[in-house]
Design an enzyme around this catalytic site. Sequence first.
Site, PDB file in Angstrom:
ATOM      1  CE  LYS A   1      44.186  44.146  34.978  1.00  0.00           C
ATOM      2  NZ  LYS A   1      45.312  44.411  35.887  1.00  0.00           N
ATOM      3  CG  ASN A   2      47.515  44.832  32.706  1.00  0.00           C
ATOM      4  OD1 ASN A   2      46.869  45.203  33.688  1.00  0.00           O
ATOM      5  ND2 ASN A   2      47.839  43.585  32.493  1.00  0.00           N
TER       6      ASN A   2
ATOM      7  CG  ASP B   1      64.035  44.422  42.877  1.00  0.00           C
ATOM      8  OD1 ASP B   1      62.909  43.878  42.779  1.00  0.00           O
ATOM      9  OD2 ASP B   1      65.011  44.079  42.198  1.00  0.00           O
ATOM     10  CD  GLN B   2      65.500  44.989  38.660  1.00  0.00           C
ATOM     11  OE1 GLN B   2      66.103  45.466  37.696  1.00  0.00           O
ATOM     12  NE2 GLN B   2      66.113  44.508  39.730  1.00  0.00           N
TER      13      GLN B   2
ATOM     14  NE  ARG C   1      52.420  44.941  41.793  1.00  0.00           N
ATOM     15  CZ  ARG C   1      53.139  44.718  42.893  1.00  0.00           C
ATOM     16  NH1 ARG C   1      52.543  44.469  44.042  1.00  0.00           N
ATOM     17  NH2 ARG C   1      54.468  44.756  42.842  1.00  0.00           N
TER      18      ARG C   1
ATOM     19  CG  ASP D   1      48.233  38.586  33.151  1.00  0.00           C
ATOM     20  OD1 ASP D   1      48.322  39.759  32.765  1.00  0.00           O
ATOM     21  OD2 ASP D   1      48.789  38.173  34.185  1.00  0.00           O
TER      22      ASP D   1
ATOM     23  NE  ARG E   1      42.256  44.986  40.529  1.00  0.00           N
ATOM     24  CZ  ARG E   1      43.455  44.404  40.504  1.00  0.00           C
ATOM     25  NH1 ARG E   1      43.689  43.331  41.209  1.00  0.00           N
ATOM     26  NH2 ARG E   1      44.424  44.899  39.764  1.00  0.00           N
TER      27      ARG E   1
ATOM     28  CB  ILE F   1      55.755  35.442  35.003  1.00  0.00           C
ATOM     29  CG1 ILE F   1      56.000  35.181  33.517  1.00  0.00           C
ATOM     30  CG2 ILE F   1      55.779  36.922  35.355  1.00  0.00           C
ATOM     31  CD1 ILE F   1      57.275  35.780  32.968  1.00  0.00           C
TER      32      ILE F   1
ATOM     33  CB  CYS G   1      46.450  39.629  41.642  1.00  0.00           C
ATOM     34  SG  CYS G   1      44.950  40.127  40.798  1.00  0.00           S
TER      35      CYS G   1
ATOM     36  NE  ARG H   1      52.162  41.326  41.111  1.00  0.00           N
ATOM     37  CZ  ARG H   1      50.991  41.721  40.585  1.00  0.00           C
ATOM     38  NH1 ARG H   1      49.871  41.538  41.243  1.00  0.00           N
ATOM     39  NH2 ARG H   1      50.953  42.316  39.405  1.00  0.00           N
ATOM     40  N   PRO H   2      58.065  42.105  44.129  1.00  0.00           N
ATOM     41  CG  PRO H   2      60.298  41.516  43.817  1.00  0.00           C
ATOM     42  CD  PRO H   2      58.904  40.968  43.747  1.00  0.00           C
TER      43      PRO H   2
HETATM   44  C1  EPZ Z   1      52.197  43.345  35.048  1.00  0.00           C
HETATM   45  O1  EPZ Z   1      52.483  43.090  36.413  1.00  0.00           O
HETATM   46  C2  EPZ Z   1      50.715  43.135  34.901  1.00  0.00           C
HETATM   47  N1  EPZ Z   1      50.006  44.099  35.722  1.00  0.00           N
HETATM   48  C3  EPZ Z   1      50.358  41.706  35.323  1.00  0.00           C
HETATM   49  O2  EPZ Z   1      48.989  41.518  35.074  1.00  0.00           O
HETATM   50  C4  EPZ Z   1      51.133  40.735  34.442  1.00  0.00           C
HETATM   51  O3  EPZ Z   1      50.906  39.431  34.888  1.00  0.00           O
HETATM   52  C5  EPZ Z   1      52.636  41.039  34.526  1.00  0.00           C
HETATM   53  O4  EPZ Z   1      52.882  42.417  34.194  1.00  0.00           O
HETATM   54  C6  EPZ Z   1      53.444  40.174  33.573  1.00  0.00           C
HETATM   55  O5  EPZ Z   1      53.024  40.414  32.263  1.00  0.00           O
HETATM   56  C7  EPZ Z   1      49.860  45.352  35.234  1.00  0.00           C
HETATM   57  O6  EPZ Z   1      50.316  45.674  34.154  1.00  0.00           O
HETATM   58  C8  EPZ Z   1      49.113  46.310  36.116  1.00  0.00           C
HETATM   59  P1  EPZ Z   1      56.374  42.392  36.172  1.00  0.00           P
HETATM   60  P2  EPZ Z   1      53.923  43.529  37.016  1.00  0.00           P
HETATM   61  O7  EPZ Z   1      56.991  43.579  36.819  1.00  0.00           O
HETATM   62  O8  EPZ Z   1      54.344  44.792  36.388  1.00  0.00           O
HETATM   63  C9  EPZ Z   1      59.430  40.332  39.150  1.00  0.00           C
HETATM   64  C10 EPZ Z   1      46.778  41.050  35.611  1.00  0.00           C
HETATM   65  O9  EPZ Z   1      46.181  40.023  35.940  1.00  0.00           O
HETATM   66  N2  EPZ Z   1      59.830  41.686  39.492  1.00  0.00           N
HETATM   67  O10 EPZ Z   1      56.555  42.198  34.698  1.00  0.00           O
HETATM   68  O11 EPZ Z   1      53.825  43.449  38.483  1.00  0.00           O
HETATM   69  C11 EPZ Z   1      58.018  40.013  39.591  1.00  0.00           C
HETATM   70  O12 EPZ Z   1      58.001  39.552  40.930  1.00  0.00           O
HETATM   71  C12 EPZ Z   1      48.121  41.338  36.215  1.00  0.00           C
HETATM   72  O13 EPZ Z   1      46.362  41.907  34.789  1.00  0.00           O
HETATM   73  C13 EPZ Z   1      60.936  41.886  40.301  1.00  0.00           C
HETATM   74  O14 EPZ Z   1      61.578  40.934  40.738  1.00  0.00           O
HETATM   75  O15 EPZ Z   1      54.822  42.345  36.478  1.00  0.00           O
HETATM   76  C14 EPZ Z   1      57.610  38.935  38.628  1.00  0.00           C
HETATM   77  O16 EPZ Z   1      58.101  37.698  39.096  1.00  0.00           O
HETATM   78  C15 EPZ Z   1      48.583  40.240  37.148  1.00  0.00           C
HETATM   79  N3  EPZ Z   1      61.313  43.160  40.614  1.00  0.00           N
HETATM   80  C16 EPZ Z   1      58.342  39.308  37.341  1.00  0.00           C
HETATM   81  O17 EPZ Z   1      59.391  40.201  37.727  1.00  0.00           O
HETATM   82  C17 EPZ Z   1      60.628  44.259  40.145  1.00  0.00           C
HETATM   83  O18 EPZ Z   1      61.027  45.401  40.456  1.00  0.00           O
HETATM   84  C18 EPZ Z   1      57.482  40.027  36.316  1.00  0.00           C
HETATM   85  O19 EPZ Z   1      56.858  41.097  36.973  1.00  0.00           O
HETATM   86  C19 EPZ Z   1      59.505  44.039  39.329  1.00  0.00           C
HETATM   87  C20 EPZ Z   1      59.126  42.756  39.005  1.00  0.00           C
END
Ligand code: EPZ
Length: 420
Positions: A24-25, A128-129, A96, A307, A399, A329, A120, A125-126
Amino acid sequence: MDTYKLLITGGQPLKGDVEISGGKNTSVAVIPATLMCDEPCVIENMPDIEDVHVLRDILQMLGAKVSYDSTLKRLSVDPRGVNSCEVPYRQTRRMRASYYLLGALLTRFGEANVGYPGGCAIGNRPFDQHIKGFRALGATVTEANGMICAKGKLSGATVYFDRPTVGGTVNVMLAAVKAKGNSVLLNAAKEPHIVDLANFLNAMGAKIKGAGTDMIRIRGVESLHGGTYAVIPDQIETGTLMIAAAATRGDVTLHGCIPTHMESLSAKLLERGASVTDMDDDSGIPPMSAHRAVNIKTQEYPGFPTDLHQPMIALLCMAQVNSLIHETIFESRFKHLSEMRRMGAHVQIMEQTALIEGVPELHGAPVTVTDLRAGAALVVAGLMATGTTEIYEPGLIERGYEHLEEKLRSLGAIIRREPV
Ligand code: EPZ
């Protein structure tokens, strides 16, 4: 509100063979990336899941010719007719990863106006990065009326992520591949789907090195051609089915997976008392011999995947040993615990850590899915429990898991739908 619920009668050990679907991802990153190509793309091993259907709809709305063959698992995208860089909130709220369209459309048109993402509710889930990366590459980014608007000609830059972020790494990679000059992404995410996206883009003519490490180097190219690419199998589906097999004391062989992606889970299953036999692209889970306490901390890849924390809690609920899972996370990934307590689970939460006191058995109960992986956890708990578990709002599970009910039924699970 879903029009059906799932009914699972637990206690059946899962036995037999099951095929792992495409990821999926990885798919939700590769599909937007096809918009940056000048020619048609064919993506194989594309899972038949809701998120793929949503992205197909969005790409068609943008003017691409898209067709999906759910038998062949083949998605064909002809991006040449794309004539808009605008994706409204009513579309982006459905998942997402819709925000990956920012990086793709910004690269294609030098402009992207994309509604806020859905997905989800597992924390703040900001993004900003993502925005930091776009700005470093020369885009102006504003947010107004629920839309994120990015605009500008992109030039290579060095982007340091304040923390590893899968989404941020994907989105900035999409924006950098055709930027003028070279880019370096530092403190980048290393997940398998980051590597898969880089492999897809390189197959289409991009010049990306270092994906899978925390430093990704990208040389901007003029254009990306079309082609055919097969996405990798789903790491989290693999892990969920491994956990379900162990949790039901089953004997299951998973085919078409990548065992090296599963090392952190395999290690924890071995600590628990399960065994995992890896062969090339198969993983076997023979019947579990013992239940030992394990302590888990979720971390970015190659650590234990966040996950899999939710399905793993279901497994750890059984047998009179105490375990704990520390979630590092996301800040609210425990919503399913109140549902599992109805099934007899003894789990307490203390500052992002679930303290699990093993019980002799779980019992069936009516429960409701709150997010995708919470749904997976409730399915695993239902398979383990004595009696019948009714799972409401199971549509969320579709999903991210392709034909999960059918796969479990083929392994001997007693699972069916009933209208609500
Ligand atoms: C991806 O989410 C996956 N989704 C998530 O899977 C997965 O849990 C996550 O990566 C971690 O592996 C998809 O790939 C579509 P992150 P993502 O950016 O990209 C913070 C599932 O069930 N953060 O790695 O949203 C954030 O809040 C889903 O398949 C910032 O602060 O995860 C989190 O605490 C759920 N600023 C941490 O970083 C940003 O700009 C990791 O988030 C981005 C993220």
